[in-house]
Scaffold this motif. Structure first.
Motif, mmCIF file in Angstrom:
data_model
loop_
_atom_site.group_PDB
_atom_site.id
_atom_site.type_symbol
_atom_site.label_atom_id
_atom_site.label_comp_id
_atom_site.label_asym_id
_atom_site.label_seq_id
_atom_site.Cartn_x
_atom_site.Cartn_y
_atom_site.Cartn_z
ATOM 1 N N GLU A 95 0.838 -1.193 0.000
ATOM 2 C CA GLU A 95 0.000 0.000 0.000
ATOM 3 C C GLU A 95 0.879 1.252 0.000
ATOM 4 O OE1 GLU A 95 -3.674 1.871 2.599
ATOM 5 O OE2 GLU A 95 -2.527 0.208 3.401
ATOM 6 N N THR A 99 -2.160 4.372 -3.653
ATOM 7 C CA THR A 99 -2.748 3.112 -4.128
ATOM 8 C C THR A 99 -2.898 2.105 -2.992
ATOM 9 O OG1 THR A 99 -0.590 2.184 -4.683
ATOM 10 C CG2 THR A 99 -1.742 3.393 -6.428
ATOM 11 N N PRO A 100 -3.934 1.261 -3.066
ATOM 12 C CA PRO A 100 -4.098 0.215 -2.047
ATOM 13 C C PRO A 100 -3.066 -0.899 -2.234
ATOM 14 C CG PRO A 100 -5.836 0.061 -3.693
ATOM 15 C CD PRO A 100 -5.027 1.276 -4.024
ATOM 16 N N SER A 121 -7.141 -6.807 -1.756
ATOM 17 C CA SER A 121 -6.644 -5.440 -1.707
ATOM 18 C C SER A 121 -6.909 -4.861 -0.320
ATOM 19 C CB SER A 121 -7.367 -4.605 -2.765
ATOM 20 O OG SER A 121 -6.895 -3.284 -2.750
ATOM 21 N N ARG A 123 -6.739 -1.113 1.979
ATOM 22 C CA ARG A 123 -6.583 0.345 1.973
ATOM 23 C C ARG A 123 -6.744 0.872 3.392
ATOM 24 N NH1 ARG A 123 -3.789 3.956 -0.398
ATOM 25 N NH2 ARG A 123 -4.743 5.980 -0.562
#
Length: 196
Positions: A95, A99-100, A121, A123
């Motif tokens: 991360e 961006t994740p 993913s 975040r």
């Protein structure tokens, strides 16, 4: 559709770093390199009007920040012997501010089993972290989302929804608190729709 609840007797983890899962499913968080994670679980669940006891041990080895692998040893009171599964996880891209994080991996790898492959993913948000992923097992897709957030008294709370590739759905809540430098205790509950 009928929902059932799983309540653990307790989960105790001994580690230099956390296991990179929300409640049940993986995250895209980086590892603490050169660390080992060991967890013991004991819980009871109901299926088809019968109660089953499950005891499990999870050993996760983290040789680098991006790669980890592990062995899951699971025994249920309705089977004669424990089952052993392998898992692998690799963080494709950590991360960043823009961006994740993105990770790939597989779990439930064993002789005669059908492993599940995933893309997840992660975040980080102002007050917690959001995890979302897709899962593939035997040409069937599943998906999951989780949100984790610290709450008072040093406790980390996680809520997770997971729709397995076979269609079964799980909704989980987990509370984890460190009790010593490398020991934490977790309590969780899972609601599961019994489709079979």
């Amino acid at each position: 559709m009928r929902w059932m609840m799983i309540f653990p007797f307790g989960a105790i983890a001994v580690s230099a770093a956390a296991r990179e899962v929300a409640v049940i499913k993986p995250t895209a968080n980086l590892n603490t390199p050169n660390s080992v994670y060991l967890e013991f679980d004991s819980y009871r669940y109901r299926r088809a009007s019968k109660s089953h006891l499950v005891e499990a041990m999870y050993l996760q080895i983290k040789p680098s920040a991006r790669f980890d692998f592990g062995i899951d040893r699971v025994h249920t009171d309705n089977s004669a012997s424990a089952q052993t599964y392998w898992n692998l996880r690799y963080v494709l891209s950590p991360e960043t501010e823009r961006t994740p994080g993105l990770t790939v991996g597989a779990f439930a790898i064993a002789s005669g089993a059908h492993p599940t492959f995933y893309l997840v993913s992660t975040r980080t948000l102002p007050h917690g972290a959001l995890h979302a992923g897709i899962y593939l097992q035997r040409n069937q897709l599943g998906w999951g989302v989780a949100y984790q957030q610290p709450i008072p008294l040093g406790v980390k709370a996680v809520v997770e929804y997971y729709r397995q590739p076979g269609g079964e759905r799980l909704l989980s809540l987990c509370l984890t608190r460190p009790v010593r430098a490398h020991v934490s205790v977790s309590v969780y509950a899972t609601a599961n729709d019994c489709t079979h």
